[in-house]
Design an enzyme around this catalytic site. Structure first.
Site, short mmCIF file in Angstrom:
data_model
loop_
_atom_site.label_atom_id
_atom_site.label_comp_id
_atom_site.label_asym_id
_atom_site.label_seq_id
_atom_site.Cartn_x
_atom_site.Cartn_y
_atom_site.Cartn_z
N ASP A 166 4.01 -7.53 -0.48
CA ASP A 166 3.92 -6.17 0.04
C ASP A 166 4.92 -5.38 -0.79
OD1 ASP A 166 4.52 -3.76 1.36
OD2 ASP A 166 3.78 -4.58 3.24
N HIS A 167 4.42 -4.49 -1.63
CA HIS A 167 5.34 -3.90 -2.61
C HIS A 167 6.44 -3.06 -1.96
CE1 HIS A 167 2.94 -0.21 -2.32
NE2 HIS A 167 3.95 0.39 -2.91
N HIS B 270 2.77 -1.91 5.06
CA HIS B 270 4.00 -1.16 4.76
C HIS B 270 4.74 -0.67 6.02
CE1 HIS B 270 2.20 -1.57 0.97
NE2 HIS B 270 1.55 -0.43 0.92
C1 BG6 Z 1 -0.49 1.31 -1.53
C2 BG6 Z 1 -1.64 2.06 -0.91
O1 BG6 Z 1 -0.37 0.04 -0.95
O2 BG6 Z 1 0.71 2.03 -1.29
C3 BG6 Z 1 -1.73 3.45 -1.47
O3 BG6 Z 1 -2.84 1.35 -1.17
C4 BG6 Z 1 -0.41 4.17 -1.31
O4 BG6 Z 1 -2.78 4.19 -0.85
C5 BG6 Z 1 0.72 3.33 -1.88
O5 BG6 Z 1 -0.50 5.41 -2.01
C6 BG6 Z 1 2.06 3.93 -1.58
O6 BG6 Z 1 3.03 3.22 -2.29
P1 BG6 Z 1 4.34 3.95 -2.85
O7 BG6 Z 1 5.16 2.84 -3.41
O8 BG6 Z 1 3.88 4.95 -3.84
O9 BG6 Z 1 4.94 4.60 -1.66
#
Ligand code: BG6
Length: 514
Positions: A199-200, A262
């Site tokens: 989960d990034h 997230h």
């Molecule tokens: C991704 C979603 O996991 O996270 C996207 O699929 C979203 O829709 C993105 O824009 C948001 O990530 P970050 O790191 O830009 O907040």
């Protein structure tokens, strides 16, 4: 400059364990993720001296490319997505010598025997000790089938002297049932300790810092509970629309795309009990417990506690912005939500009756992810005989992005002969203390795969617990399609029902305009 816990005031690169010798196999290596995030992250790890010299990459995708074509293509793409990532062409060339490529169709069993041969050769050339991690940067429908073929070809087998791991990107399933099926499938082929569900959000320093903030300081934990906290708001506001991802997003929607993953990370890190150690399972046990303690919503509660929205036309930065339904690859009568808000309650001793308001949406006025902890008001207004009529509650804000820091809002006397109160902020900003580190957010996660630390990866039970929270909402929304979409103009903070969700409880969202 920050005074680090041990040692001098420095803004030093992360000191850490050197990654194990290994090969990273990227399935779907021709996609965006590889050039935008994975390769720049590896490059940064190399620069920080955290990558073993005995490391190589094997990219696998359909396009017919030679190793040399792949390296050139990556160079161009990395420059395109991340102009200043490559600071030194010579360093890049040395680094890129460790990249290989193999073309093939993931449905073809033969491909996997070929990959096995290539891995043996690369292992001989780079002494990677036969350690391999397979990174699924593919469409989700390939996650299970690829791991099945890897296992059938004997590539998931590990022993005391070498390891095999698989990294699964999101989305992990599209509801509770499919997540369970995928878990069962993977766990038949590999042990949980070999599966790294990414989960990034957990790669973000500010997200990792939630634990440091709570558990490395003595002053916050004693008040981190229902006696002192009135409510918590977690907002993930984005200015972007669906950015050419209409065909994926129109089937997913904001609820699936952002909440079980997230937002559940943010809520679990904010509310979990202190783990008994920093061991991966000790931390993840506590996260899983809190996710299980989130009250599942009844149909009635979904109607009153969950809000959905879809953006219509509007203005973003002074420019006309398209309605969601006019975006490429989106159905003109789409009922997919691009905004979600909800109120959650956690059934445990620490949090009973404390509302957690969550929201996330696209095409909002500002990109801003933050967690607002609102404390209870002071018990009475001491300053009755003055012009002060009411007291503002204290708010602690964890700024996740793009602003990175923590601020505490409190009341102070406005200077002057009359007793008046103003609201002021105590502010901590990462950059000011620690300087700027080159980071894509994937460095830590990739490095953890190389050293076998699963703390920041989702265990099977956590993924399923996250889906259990949203599943009742998915079901009811499917049964009762929205009738008022689009219901918020691009460039606004979402539908009015999201404001009403808090107003009914006598509260208001805190919006950060930039
Ligand atoms: C991704 C979603 O996991 O996270 C996207 O699929 C979203 O829709 C993105 O824009 C948001 O990530 P970050 O790191 O830009 O907040």
């Amino acid at each position: 400059m920050a005074q680090l816990a041990e040692g001098p005031a420095v803004a030093a690169p992360r000191v850490g364990k050197l990654g194990d010798p290994c090969i990273m196999v990227i399935f779907g290596a021709a996609g965006d993720l590889t050039a935008r995030l994975l390769i720049p992250a590896l490059y940064n790890l190399n620069r920080a001296d955290l990558l073993s010299k005995e490391f190589a990459v094997l990219g696998v995708a359909r396009a017919k490319l030679s190793d040399e074509d792949f390296r050139k293509q990556l160079y161009e793409d990395v420059k395109k997505y991340c102009g200043d990532c490559i600071d030194d062409k010579e360093a890049w060339d040395n680094f890129a010598r460790r990249f290989y490529y193999h073309a093939g169709d993931f449905n073809n069993d033969q491909l996997f025997n070929q990959i096995k041969d290539r891995l043996e050769k690369i292992d001989r050339d780079h002494s990677t000790h036969q350690n391999v991690f397979f990174y699924m940067a593919t469409a989700p429908s390939y996650f299970g089938p690829i791991v099945e073929k890897l296992a059938a070809a004997g590539m998931m087998e590990q022993s005391n002297d070498h390891w095999r791991r698989v990294v699964i990107e999101k989305p992990f399933g599209h509801d509770l049932e499919s997540a369970k099926i995928l878990n069962q499938q993977l766990l038949k082929l590999a042990d949980e300790t070999q599966i790294y569900r990414i989960d990034h959000y957990l790669g973000k320093e500010t997200v990792q810092n939630i634990m440091a903030f709570r558990f490395a300081n003595g002053i916050f934990e004693p008040i981190w509970n229902r006696r002192y906290i009135d409510h918590v708001q977690i907002s993930v506001a984005e200015t972007v629309g669906v950015e050419g991802r209409g065909s994926y997003f129109d089937h997913a929607g904001s609820l699936r795309d952002m909440v079980p993953n997230h937002l559940m990370q943010l809520i679990s890190l904010t509310t979990m009990e202190p783990p008994i150690s920093f061991d991966a399972n000790a931390v993840r046990d506590e996260q899983a417990k809190i996710l299980h303690a989130i009250q599942p919503m009844s149909d009635e509660e979904v109607l009153t506690r969950a809000v959905r929205g879809q953006y219509g036309e509007g203005t973003m930065d002074g420019e006309r912005a398209l309605a969601y339904r006019s975006e490429p690859d989106v159905a003109p009568d789409s009922r997919t939500e691009t905004f979600v808000a909800m109120k959650l309650l956690i059934d445990n001793w620490r949090w009973a009756d404390v509302p957690f308001y969550l929201r996330t949406g696209k095409r909002m006025p500002a990109r801003n992810t933050h967690i607002v902890i609102q404390f209870r008001r002071a018990p009475f207004v001491l300053f009755r005989d003055t012009s002060v009529e009411h007291l503002m509650p204290n708010q602690l804000v964890l700024h996740i992005q793009p602003e990175e820091g923590i601020s505490l809002q409190f009341a102070a006397k406005v200077p002057g002969p009359v007793m008046r109160l103003g609201t002021v902020d105590m502010n901590f900003e990462y950059q000011q203390y620690f300087g700027k580190q080159p980071s894509t957010g994937y460095e830590r996660l990739l490095h953890d795969c190389m050293i076998g630390d699963q703390t920041l990866f989702q265990r099977a039970d956590m993924v399923e617990a996250g889906w259990s929270v949203v599943n009742p909402i998915l079901d009811l929304w499917k049964a009762l399609p929205p009738r008022n979409f689009p219901n918020y103009p691009s460039g606004t903070w979402g539908p009015k029902e999201a404001d009403e969700l808090l107003e009914r409880d006598g509260r208001r969202w805190r919006n950060f305009e930039q």
